[in-house]
Design an enzyme around this catalytic site. Structure first.
Site, PDB file in Angstrom:
ATOM      1  N   CYS A 113       0.814  -1.225   0.000  1.00  0.00           N
ATOM      2  CA  CYS A 113       0.000   0.000   0.000  1.00  0.00           C
ATOM      3  C   CYS A 113       0.840   1.265   0.000  1.00  0.00           C
ATOM      4  O   CYS A 113       0.404   2.301  -0.466  1.00  0.00           O
ATOM      5  CB  CYS A 113      -0.931   0.001   1.206  1.00  0.00           C
ATOM      6  SG  CYS A 113      -0.086   0.195   2.787  1.00  0.00           S
ATOM      7  N   CYS A 118      -0.905  -1.799   5.585  1.00  0.00           N
ATOM      8  CA  CYS A 118      -1.126  -3.229   5.341  1.00  0.00           C
ATOM      9  C   CYS A 118      -0.097  -4.135   5.997  1.00  0.00           C
ATOM     10  O   CYS A 118      -0.346  -5.318   6.177  1.00  0.00           O
ATOM     11  CB  CYS A 118      -1.167  -3.499   3.840  1.00  0.00           C
ATOM     12  SG  CYS A 118       0.453  -3.500   3.048  1.00  0.00           S
ATOM     13  N   THR A 335       4.978   9.264   9.739  1.00  0.00           N
ATOM     14  CA  THR A 335       3.697   8.624   9.457  1.00  0.00           C
ATOM     15  C   THR A 335       2.611   9.635   9.117  1.00  0.00           C
ATOM     16  O   THR A 335       1.533   9.268   8.673  1.00  0.00           O
ATOM     17  CB  THR A 335       3.213   7.770  10.654  1.00  0.00           C
ATOM     18  OG1 THR A 335       2.999   8.644  11.767  1.00  0.00           O
ATOM     19  CG2 THR A 335       4.195   6.690  11.018  1.00  0.00           C
ATOM     20  N   VAL A 337       3.776  13.114   7.810  1.00  0.00           N
ATOM     21  CA  VAL A 337       4.384  13.834   6.683  1.00  0.00           C
ATOM     22  C   VAL A 337       4.517  12.902   5.464  1.00  0.00           C
ATOM     23  O   VAL A 337       4.211  13.292   4.337  1.00  0.00           O
ATOM     24  CB  VAL A 337       5.767  14.404   7.084  1.00  0.00           C
ATOM     25  CG1 VAL A 337       6.468  15.018   5.893  1.00  0.00           C
ATOM     26  CG2 VAL A 337       5.607  15.434   8.188  1.00  0.00           C
ATOM     27  N   ASP A 433      -6.203  10.407  18.080  1.00  0.00           N
ATOM     28  CA  ASP A 433      -6.873   9.826  19.247  1.00  0.00           C
ATOM     29  C   ASP A 433      -6.318  10.391  20.537  1.00  0.00           C
ATOM     30  O   ASP A 433      -6.916  10.216  21.599  1.00  0.00           O
ATOM     31  CB  ASP A 433      -6.670   8.301  19.260  1.00  0.00           C
ATOM     32  CG  ASP A 433      -7.517   7.625  18.208  1.00  0.00           C
ATOM     33  OD1 ASP A 433      -8.669   8.047  18.023  1.00  0.00           O
ATOM     34  OD2 ASP A 433      -7.031   6.676  17.567  1.00  0.00           O
ATOM     35  N   GLY A1154     -13.828 -19.253 -11.068  1.00  0.00           N
ATOM     36  CA  GLY A1154     -15.055 -20.018 -10.856  1.00  0.00           C
ATOM     37  C   GLY A1154     -14.826 -21.324 -10.121  1.00  0.00           C
ATOM     38  O   GLY A1154     -15.510 -22.313 -10.398  1.00  0.00           O
ATOM     39  N   GLU A1336     -14.763 -20.589  -4.073  1.00  0.00           N
ATOM     40  CA  GLU A1336     -15.666 -19.466  -3.842  1.00  0.00           C
ATOM     41  C   GLU A1336     -16.732 -19.691  -2.778  1.00  0.00           C
ATOM     42  O   GLU A1336     -17.207 -18.748  -2.153  1.00  0.00           O
ATOM     43  CB  GLU A1336     -16.417 -19.147  -5.147  1.00  0.00           C
ATOM     44  CG  GLU A1336     -15.517 -18.796  -6.294  1.00  0.00           C
ATOM     45  CD  GLU A1336     -16.301 -18.741  -7.589  1.00  0.00           C
ATOM     46  OE1 GLU A1336     -16.602 -17.649  -8.059  1.00  0.00           O
ATOM     47  OE2 GLU A1336     -16.628 -19.819  -8.114  1.00  0.00           O
TER      48      GLU A1336
HETATM   49  C1  LIG Z   1      -1.454   3.526   8.977  1.00  0.00           C
HETATM   50  C2  LIG Z   1      -1.620   4.628   9.999  1.00  0.00           C
HETATM   51  C3  LIG Z   1      -2.562   4.444  10.992  1.00  0.00           C
HETATM   52  C4  LIG Z   1      -2.751   5.456  11.932  1.00  0.00           C
HETATM   53  N1  LIG Z   1      -3.699   5.284  12.889  1.00  0.00           N
HETATM   54  C5  LIG Z   1      -3.900   6.254  13.800  1.00  0.00           C
HETATM   55  C6  LIG Z   1      -4.892   6.134  14.799  1.00  0.00           C
HETATM   56  O1  LIG Z   1      -5.606   5.125  14.869  1.00  0.00           O
HETATM   57  N2  LIG Z   1      -5.055   7.154  15.669  1.00  0.00           N
HETATM   58  C7  LIG Z   1      -4.276   8.266  15.635  1.00  0.00           C
HETATM   59  O2  LIG Z   1      -4.437   9.135  16.458  1.00  0.00           O
HETATM   60  N3  LIG Z   1      -3.340   8.410  14.696  1.00  0.00           N
HETATM   61  C8  LIG Z   1      -3.150   7.444  13.778  1.00  0.00           C
HETATM   62  N4  LIG Z   1      -2.201   7.626  12.818  1.00  0.00           N
HETATM   63  C9  LIG Z   1      -1.475   8.879  12.771  1.00  0.00           C
HETATM   64  C10 LIG Z   1      -0.183   8.786  13.556  1.00  0.00           C
HETATM   65  O3  LIG Z   1      -0.432   8.566  14.901  1.00  0.00           O
HETATM   66  C11 LIG Z   1       0.522  10.096  13.408  1.00  0.00           C
HETATM   67  O4  LIG Z   1       0.819  10.229  12.046  1.00  0.00           O
HETATM   68  C12 LIG Z   1       1.807  10.112  14.187  1.00  0.00           C
HETATM   69  O5  LIG Z   1       1.600  10.119  15.560  1.00  0.00           O
HETATM   70  C13 LIG Z   1       2.628  11.309  13.819  1.00  0.00           C
HETATM   71  O6  LIG Z   1       3.917  11.137  14.362  1.00  0.00           O
HETATM   72  P1  LIG Z   1       5.215  11.090  13.454  1.00  0.00           P
HETATM   73  O7  LIG Z   1       6.375  11.075  14.359  1.00  0.00           O
HETATM   74  O8  LIG Z   1       5.117   9.987  12.508  1.00  0.00           O
HETATM   75  O9  LIG Z   1       5.039  12.462  12.720  1.00  0.00           O
HETATM   76  P2  LIG Z   1       5.777  13.030  11.454  1.00  0.00           P
HETATM   77  O10 LIG Z   1       5.084  12.576  10.229  1.00  0.00           O
HETATM   78  O11 LIG Z   1       7.219  12.726  11.540  1.00  0.00           O
HETATM   79  O12 LIG Z   1       5.506  14.571  11.704  1.00  0.00           O
HETATM   80  C14 LIG Z   1       4.186  15.031  11.833  1.00  0.00           C
HETATM   81  C15 LIG Z   1       4.054  16.543  11.950  1.00  0.00           C
HETATM   82  O13 LIG Z   1       4.250  16.940  13.291  1.00  0.00           O
HETATM   83  C16 LIG Z   1       5.226  17.966  13.376  1.00  0.00           C
HETATM   84  N5  LIG Z   1       6.071  17.701  14.521  1.00  0.00           N
HETATM   85  C17 LIG Z   1       6.531  16.489  14.889  1.00  0.00           C
HETATM   86  N6  LIG Z   1       7.252  16.623  16.010  1.00  0.00           N
HETATM   87  C18 LIG Z   1       7.257  17.924  16.315  1.00  0.00           C
HETATM   88  C19 LIG Z   1       7.862  18.668  17.367  1.00  0.00           C
HETATM   89  N7  LIG Z   1       8.573  18.064  18.296  1.00  0.00           N
HETATM   90  N8  LIG Z   1       7.668  19.989  17.384  1.00  0.00           N
HETATM   91  C20 LIG Z   1       6.943  20.585  16.424  1.00  0.00           C
HETATM   92  N9  LIG Z   1       6.355  19.938  15.420  1.00  0.00           N
HETATM   93  C21 LIG Z   1       6.522  18.622  15.365  1.00  0.00           C
HETATM   94  C22 LIG Z   1       5.997  17.885  12.103  1.00  0.00           C
HETATM   95  O14 LIG Z   1       6.472  19.167  11.756  1.00  0.00           O
HETATM   96  C23 LIG Z   1       5.010  17.361  11.113  1.00  0.00           C
HETATM   97  O15 LIG Z   1       4.308  18.411  10.534  1.00  0.00           O
HETATM   98  C24 LIG Z   1      -1.981   6.640  11.876  1.00  0.00           C
HETATM   99  C25 LIG Z   1      -1.023   6.801  10.871  1.00  0.00           C
HETATM  100  C26 LIG Z   1      -0.850   5.814   9.944  1.00  0.00           C
HETATM  101  C27 LIG Z   1       0.162   6.000   8.861  1.00  0.00           C
HETATM  102  S1  FES Z   2       3.365  -1.386   2.028  1.00  0.00           S
HETATM  103 FE1  FES Z   2       1.542  -1.443   3.209  1.00  0.00          FE
HETATM  104  S2  FES Z   2       2.310  -0.877   5.144  1.00  0.00           S
HETATM  105 FE2  FES Z   2       3.986  -0.593   3.868  1.00  0.00          FE
END
Ligand SMILES: Cc1cc2nc3c(=O)[nH]c(=O)nc-3n(C[C@H](O)[C@H](O)[C@H](O)COP(=O)(O)OP(=O)(O)OC[C@H]3O[C@@H](n4cnc5c(N)ncnc54)[C@H](O)[C@@H]3O)c2cc1C
Ligand code: FES
Ligand code: FES
Length: 1403
Positions: A113, A118, A335, A337, A433, A1154, A1336
């Site tokens: 994906c 996934c 996750t 960005v 959340d 089928g 199926e």
């Molecule tokens: C498949 C998937 C499932 C998810 N499911 C859920 C879910 O069920 N519930 C939920 O709540 N979330 C969910 N998320 C979202 C996920 O929790 C957030 O994307 C994650 O917490 C962001 O953290 P990161 O470190 O990956 O952020 P990044 O992508 O690295 O950064 C995110 C943003 O935050 C800013 N930032 C980060 N740290 C700082 C800092 N210290 N100071 C200032 N700015 C900052 C960055 O500038 C950027 O704009 C999901 C994401 C994915 C991809």
């Molecule tokens: S390819 Fe689906 S989680 Fe990475």
């Protein structure tokens, strides 16, 4: 493109694995580093056009340029599978997944994906923390990990875990031997999730195991066998399968096994498993430890083609950087960005990666709470909270508990392991959340910018909605302070998502109340919601108004009304139902209300009455438990030779290769010299004239080689299989959003995609735009022919019946969601217009035919090859042919090999899926439940081209009777022609929809007559010597046997009584139970469609090479064919090999579809083997004591041909649509399923408690494979009927284009108790070894969950005195369940609730 230099390195890849293995034994020796060659992404040397002007790198700035000057260009150092990687040209845009697959040629890690949804790309990351002197292992999604973030870490991929060349790891072995892989595409990801857990916990609990797999999707198996493999590692006793007394643990009763039955419940034997030996694992590279301990933290900078990555070593440097680049995001887990950048909605020329700064990782317990660094991963936060909860008194930890509650189901483990606390907060997504609960709990943010530090309440950042600028662009979040709860304070968090785990919330909430000491008077109240609008919102006025109020019903009523008033929705967003969201908001508050009330009672039972007992169960959320399961099948006869594998649960022959990542899929094929990558450009309009296609900007993009349009197709661009064409490239007009207009070929996938978005297409919208079935009816827009079946005298029957119901049911479409997206590699051979086409398809012959026709060459020039397919389910037939033609046209034009791997978004957008249905029906029946007359019209949304829509309509009609005799019947099928992407074949081919309609009447008749649904089913079920509605004779004996056995095995009546008892004792939770029978006709309607051929060679060393026309797509066909050949030739399976399905070995093979693959190819294989055996017979007779090798040697010396073809003419099937009669089916499969569910009436959430399936599949050739097909199809059926929802915009664009928006069942969705029994003593005279085609049939049985849910809703409604008959469409999602459970909250939302909420909370 991979350079030649890199190929030289490739040789050393096997060495990498060997070295990795060697390290087990001599951990101190470090292998030589692999210094990666310059990025192929840059090499534009094959571009025919003048090179575009070099792109300016990111704007120069003081800090990073200074860092560069000090340190020179950044070298990225990390380890992969024990091997050092030194990457001199790390590109910040490159994710680990493509790096592994394309640069290191470690193709075990899969793309499913690209957005973290996934788990197919799961790898293990290991880091060393010098201060703690601890190594941390965690799973992560390689598709979201920028390689630049990997400095100093060790990556383990599935290849590093074990391989057939060295040693298979117990995880790999057990997953394969427990039959945990079918198509195998998800398997490496599964292996990595389990392996990582075992690296951290050698004897995990089953709870940990289930949690570890929450982020991994499998579309084939239904998860049961995967979990069976997992259980063998858990510390709890392995699910008993059988008690000491030989009885099943699921069933206390004695009736499960008939004394006479010789049944088995062992699909695998644990005795063969190697023990898990942690000393055998790869060690953490000592060099990385030294680097972590000794190296000063320098700023690391990596420049890519378009992006610069700066990773500062200290907080001061970070603040300087942020001051210099205020717009640059801080990337930690990527996750948030990452997916945004991938979607193309944003681009950041500079990113700052602060993960190495210690200040951002602080975990500090203070007097008043816990301070957690912003870069702490959510998993770390989870652990820290769990520790704190165990250390502090309960009174202080209520906030911690509430945050932890949200973290348990937030994302999958791979996401939580990398996603940061700061990222979750600061990305300020409305679906976060954490933000609602952190804001409601008065958490504080510690912010810093150059020369300034400050602390603000987290709630401030949501004070005025999305545009909030409380935090300046130069500021960063250093840490978050989560306070202890105070005396008299209650804190809770809630969420409801389309799937319980690994799904973003539809609505979530954080709530906190503080009472005046010793009273129930509100002193402080805080309510935050997420998901409601585009940002987290606070119900501020509501909270203020309620201060000083008592915590009682009046307050509750007012609170709900105030919340709804204050948080009015501006309108519906992307199709989400506003009413459901509002209902959840008040339902959550009600749940909080009950929780607090109950807690007040615990503290002061004298004054506070608490809540009635029947309300209590709603305070418990559903949890995912390790399911218990049993599989029962008939044993082979004791007289059967031990070498004869037929009837035995043989492991999928690719199982080990799936689990080691060695199984090769199309995109795993090594790149061909000069290979180009293709990206498609699709229509953004549903119906429009193409005015112009402007490619001028696209061709200027780096690496672009050519643009391919309809004008480049040498011959056929439109294929007429019926009146309307299937189209390769749209030429003058487009007929759906997602139609392929042109394609870009470039030197890399990335370049092709970047250029594709630069192609500009000008349209002139055409009328009408028809999207829905209703609109098609209105415009009389149908594919021809329309079909009709009639029997008896319907009109007369309607006059004599005692009751009539009329209604309409809508059944949504379904995305195939095969884990391997559509993939093609077209390789011109350079002479005689020959071309090799490697495709992920179910139908190589049609690929050959379409490619040849599009290129204008005879079919004998096109060689189509299929090794295996990563799931298909009907989706890789015609659609694969069109895509193969796109790639072949491009390969033909450029004279280069062209690779086309659809992204998940494009795949979902372009390829269509299962047909949405609308059925308008009228049913006449007697008061005793007998159905006398049916008049039904089935409309199916075929989309913009015919594909198989008419055929799907036909089969819907032929199968609509399911298990029932309907004496007077008239039914029509209309395939609607609309402007949606063309829909196609999908497992069950119309039956899952039309039979659901029939079962819906049954339940409605039950509602109307007051008789139980199972009685209506029994009364109307086929009896002996009856004919179907198209006059085919039917022997329903095994249908009745399945039904009775299912009744018995499920203890239906006992459990039904228990369900009623439960429902009496529980008000907000209800249970439901349903049992559904099934007759599944087998046949393809015409003889020529079931012909098959095989080719068997015997080599002089005695080894056998087998091939046939069937495709391996997870259903184990090659395993079964080798079982057949083994029996026929009387040699062990190990002598026989299957290489690939190819049009060069077996011409004109019919599609593997089928359920017919094993039936027809099995006959052909048998035929070929018998021919060979006949030739060998004189030699064998002469030397009966000789060995197989002796005979073969002798045969060769006697010039006996050792190669034979086998052929099967096909089944004699026919259907005369004019007369409405025929024998379209050869035989019938039967089955029955009983499911029990529990629903939460406040949220619509549900849990499947138990499912019992009994299936008649004749004599199973391989019970493990067949049970796997039943379970996998059943779970896919649960998906169709209860959760998978396609959503479109008003102008026909599909919104649901990935696992984040489209939810297929995950581990949390399978029944807690799951039993599958194969009907014993059933023989089928028509198919190989008396078996039946099973691919199926199990799918439809998923509707037992739908009807169990309906039963539960009926329970709610009858208790509340609501209207008895009610309509339910499919999928029966949480939203629909909630809407069915009408109460004061739902009424309040639609503003019908005039009076006050009356909830009788005081009992
Ligand atoms: C498949 C998937 C499932 C998810 N499911 C859920 C879910 O069920 N519930 C939920 O709540 N979330 C969910 N998320 C979202 C996920 O929790 C957030 O994307 C994650 O917490 C962001 O953290 P990161 O470190 O990956 O952020 P990044 O992508 O690295 O950064 C995110 C943003 O935050 C800013 N930032 C980060 N740290 C700082 C800092 N210290 N100071 C200032 N700015 C900052 C960055 O500038 C950027 O704009 C999901 C994401 C994915 C991809
Ligand atoms: S390819 Fe689906 S989680 Fe990475
Ligand atoms: S085996 Fe899991 S997706 Fe096919």
């Amino acid at each position: 493109m991979i350079t030649a230099g890199f190929y030289n390195d490739l040789k050393s890849l096997s060495e990498i694995l060997l070295l990795a293995e060697h390290q087990h034994r001599s951990p101190r020796r470090s292998p030589e580093p692999l210094v990666a060659a310059p990025s192929g992404l840059r090499a534009a040397k094959r571009r025919p056009r003048p090179a575009a002007a070099p792109r300016a790198l990111s704007p120069p700035c003081g800090c990073c340029c200074r860092a560069m000057a000090l340190q020179g260009p950044g070298q990225l150092i990390f380890y992969v599978n024990g091997r050092k990687i030194v990457e001199k040209n790390a590109d910040p845009e490159q994710m680990l997944l493509s790096y592994l697959r394309k640069r290191l040629r470690l193709t075990g890690t899969k793309y499913g994906c690209g957005e973290g949804g996934c788990g197919a790309c799961t790898v293990m990351i290991s880091t060393y923390e010098p201060t703690l002197k601890k190594i941390r292992h965690y799973s992560a999604n390689a598709c979201l990990l920028p390689i630049c973030s990997l400095y100093g870490v060790a990556v383990t991929t599935v290849e590093g875990v074990g391989s057939t060349k060295t040693r298979i790891h117990p995880v790999q072995e057990r997953l394969a031997k427990c039959h945990g892989s079918q198509c195998g595409f998800c398997t490496p990801g599964m292996v990595m999730s389990i392996y990582t857990l075992l690296r951290n916990h050698t004897e995990p609990s089953s709870e940990q195991m289930v949690a570890a797999l929450a982020g991994n999707l499998c579309r084939c198996t239904g998860y049961r066998p995967i979990l069976d493999a997992c259980k063998t590692f858990c510390k709890e006793p392995v699910c008993c399968q059988r008690k000491g007394n030989g009885k099943c643990c699921l069933d206390q009763e004695d009736y499960l096994f008939d004394e006479e039955e010789k049944v088995s419940t062992r699909l695998f034997s644990t005795d063969e498993f190697q023990p898990l030996d942690p000393t055998q694992e790869l060690i953490f590279p000592p060099e990385l430890m030294r680097m972590a301990e000794n190296q000063p933290k320098r700023t690391l900078t990596f420049h890519g083609e378009r992006m610069t990555w700066i990773s500062p070593g200290s907080l001061d440097e970070l603040l300087d950087l942020k001051a210099a680049h205020p717009k640059a995001p801080l990337v930690i887990g990527n996750t948030s960005v990452g997916p945004e950048m991938k979607s193309g909605s944003v681009f950041h020329p500079i990113v700052i990666a602060p993960a190495r700064i210690p200040d951002l990782h602080v975990v500090k317990s203070t007097d008043d709470g816990l301070t957690l660094g912003a870069a702490c991963s959510l998993s770390l936060v989870k652990d820290a909270l769990a520790n704190a909860i165990s250390e502090f008194p309960e009174e202080k930890t209520k906030v911690f508990c509430a945050v932890l509650q949200q973290l348990r189901t937030l994302g999958g483990e791979q996401i939580r392991n990398v996603a940061s606390l700061g990222g979750n907060i600061m990305s300020r997504k409305s679906t976060s959340d954490l933000n609602p609960i952190l804001a409601a709990s008065n958490c504080m943010l510690n912010l810093a910018s150059r020369g300034r530090k400050r602390q603000i309440p987290l709630s401030d950042i949501f004070a005025d909605g999305v545009g909030n600028n409380t935090i300046t662009p130069e500021e960063i979040l250093v840490s978050v302070h989560i306070p202890h709860s105070r005396k008299g304070e209650h804190v809770s968090a809630f969420r409801q998502a389309p799937r319980r785990e690994n799904a973003l919330s539809i609505i979530n909430a954080g709530m906190r109340v503080l009472f005046e000491e010793g009273t129930d008077i509100i002193k402080d109240l805080s309510i935050f919601y997420g998901g409601a609008v585009s940002a987290t919102v606070c119900a501020k006025q509501t909270c203020q108004t309620l201060i000083r109020r008592h915590w009682n019903e009046q307050m509750l009523d007012e609170a709900c009304r105030l919340v709804l008033k204050e948080l009015a929705f501006p309108g519906s967003d992307s199709g989400e139902k506003v009413d459901y969201k509002k209902t959840l908001m008040v339902s959550f508050f009600y749940r909080f209300f009950l929780e607090v009330l109950q807690s007040l009672k615990t503290k002061d039972s004298g004054h506070c009455p608490g809540i009635p007992t029947e309300y209590r169960s709603v305070l418990q959320d559903f949890k995912t438990k390790m399911p218990q399961s049993i599989q029962i099948f008939q044993d082979t006869e004791p007289s059967q030779s031990p070498q004869d594998p037929v009837g035995r649960p043989i492991m999928h022959l690719s199982g080990i290769k799936h689990a080691t990542g060695e199984a090769v899929y199309v995109d795993d094929l090594p790149s061909v010299d000069g290979e180009l990558f293709l990206a498609v450009v699709t229509s953004s309009r549903a119906h429009a004239k193409i005015i112009s296609i402007d490619t001028s900007e696209a061709v200027k993009e780096p690496g672009v080689f050519d643009i391919i349009t309809a004008y480049d197709v040498p011959a056929t661009n439109e294929f007429y299989y019926s009146d309307d064409p299937e189209i390769i490239f749209a030429k003058n007009k487009v007929i759906c959003v997602g139609q392929i207009v042109c394609a870009v070929v470039a030197d890399s996938n990335v370049h092709a995609k970047q250029a594709a978005v630069k192609v500009k297409i000008e349209y002139e919208v055409l009328e009408p735009v028809i999207l829905t079935i209703e609109e098609a009816i209105e415009h009389n827009s149908f594919f021809e022919p329309k079909r009709k079946l009639e029997q008896g005298n319907v009109d007369q029957a309607f006059e004599t019946v005692e009751n009539v119901i009329e209604g309409e049911i809508c059944i949504g479409g379904q995305e195939h969601f095969y884990l391997e997206t559509q993939s093609v590699l077209a390789v011109p051979r350079g002479e005689d217009k020959e071309m090799d086409v490697y495709v992920s398809t179910q139908h190589p012959a049609i690929i050959q035919e379409m490619v040849a026709a599009s290129l204008g060459v005879p079919s004998n020039r096109i060689m189509c090859h299929v090794k295996r397919v990563g799931g298909a389910f009907g989706g890789k037939l015609l659609k694969a042919g069109l895509l193969a033609s796109v790639a072949a046209v491009a390969a033909n034009k450029t004279s280069r090999a062209v690779r086309l791997i659809l992204s998940r978004e494009d795949d979902m957008l372009i390829t269509g899926g299962r047909h949405p249905f609308v059925c308008k029906y009228k049913v006449g029946f007697m008061s005793d439940g007998r159905i006398r007359a049916v008049d039904a019209k089935y409309y199916i949304n075929g989309g913009c081209t015919p594909d198989e829509s008419v055929l799907v309509g036909e089969l819907s009609l032929l199968k609509m009777d399911n298990a029932y005799k309907i004496p007077n019947l008239r039914c029509w099928a209309y395939a609607c022609k609309t402007n949606l992407p063309s829909n196609t074949a999908f497992r069950g081919f119309g039956f899952p929809q039309s039979a659901l309609v029939t079962e819906t009447w049954i339940t409605e008749i039950a509602d109307k007559t007051g008789l139980p649904p199972e009685k209506i089913r029994e009364i109307n079920m086929y009896k002996e010597n009856e004919q179907t509605h198209f006059k085919q004779q039917l022997d329903p004996q095994n249908l009745i046997r399945c039904w009775n056995e299912c009744m018995e095995k499920s203890a239906y009546y006992t459990r039904k009584t228990a369900v009623n008892e439960f429902n009496k004792q529980n008000y907000w939770k209800k249970r439901g139970i349903a049992i559904v029978p099934m007759k599944f006709p087998f046949g393809l309607g015409m003889r020529y469609l079931s012909q098959a051929a095989a080719l068997v060679h015997i080599y002089t060393d005695g080894s056998v090479l087998l091939t046939h026309g069937g495709i391996e797509m997870g259903q184990g066909i090659h395993t079964k064919m080798i079982q057949v050949a083994s029996r026929e030739l009387n040699i062990p399976m190990s002598h026989i090999h299957f290489c690939e399905t190819s049009t060069t070995t077996v011409p004109n093979a019919c599609a593997s579809a089928g359920s017919a693959g094993t039936d027809v190819n099995g006959m052909a294989v048998k035929d070929a083997c018998q021919t060979l055996l006949k030739r060998l017979q004189p030699i064998i007779s002469k030397n009966p004591k000789g060995t197989w090798n002796d005979w073969i040697k002798e045969a060769f010396e006697q010039s006996v041909s050792l190669s034979a073809t086998g052929y099967f003419r096909g089944y004699n099937e026919n259907m005369d649509w004019e007369k409405g009669e025929g024998q379209p089916f050869t035989y019938f499969l039967y089955g029955a399923a009983c499911s029990e569910v529990e629903i939460n009436c406040l949220t619509g959430d549900h849990k499947t408690l138990r499912t019992d399936i009994v299936m008649d599949i004749g004599c199973s050739i391989n019970p493990a494979v067949d049970i796997g097909q039943i379970e996998g199809a059943f779970v896919q059926g649960i998906g169709l009927y209860t959760m998978e929802e396609l959503k479109y915009s008003a102008d026909g664009a599909l919104y649901t284009r990935g696992p984040d928006q489209y939810k297929i069942p995950a581990v949390c969705d399978i029944p807690e108790q799951f039993s599958v029994s194969l009907l014993s003593s059933s023989e089928n005279p028509y198919a190989i070894y008396a078996s039946k085609g099973i691919g199926e049939a199990g799918f439809f049985l998923g509707c037992s969950v739908f009807f169990a849910l309906r039963d539960a809703i009926t329970g709610v409604r009858s208790e509340r005195g609501l209207k008895k008959t009610f309509a339910l469409n499919s999928p029966l999602t949480a939203e629909q369940i909630r809407a069915g459970c009408t109460d004061d909250f739902t009424e309040m939302v639609i503003e019908r609730c005039g009076g006050r909420i009356c909830l009788n909370i005081s009992g």
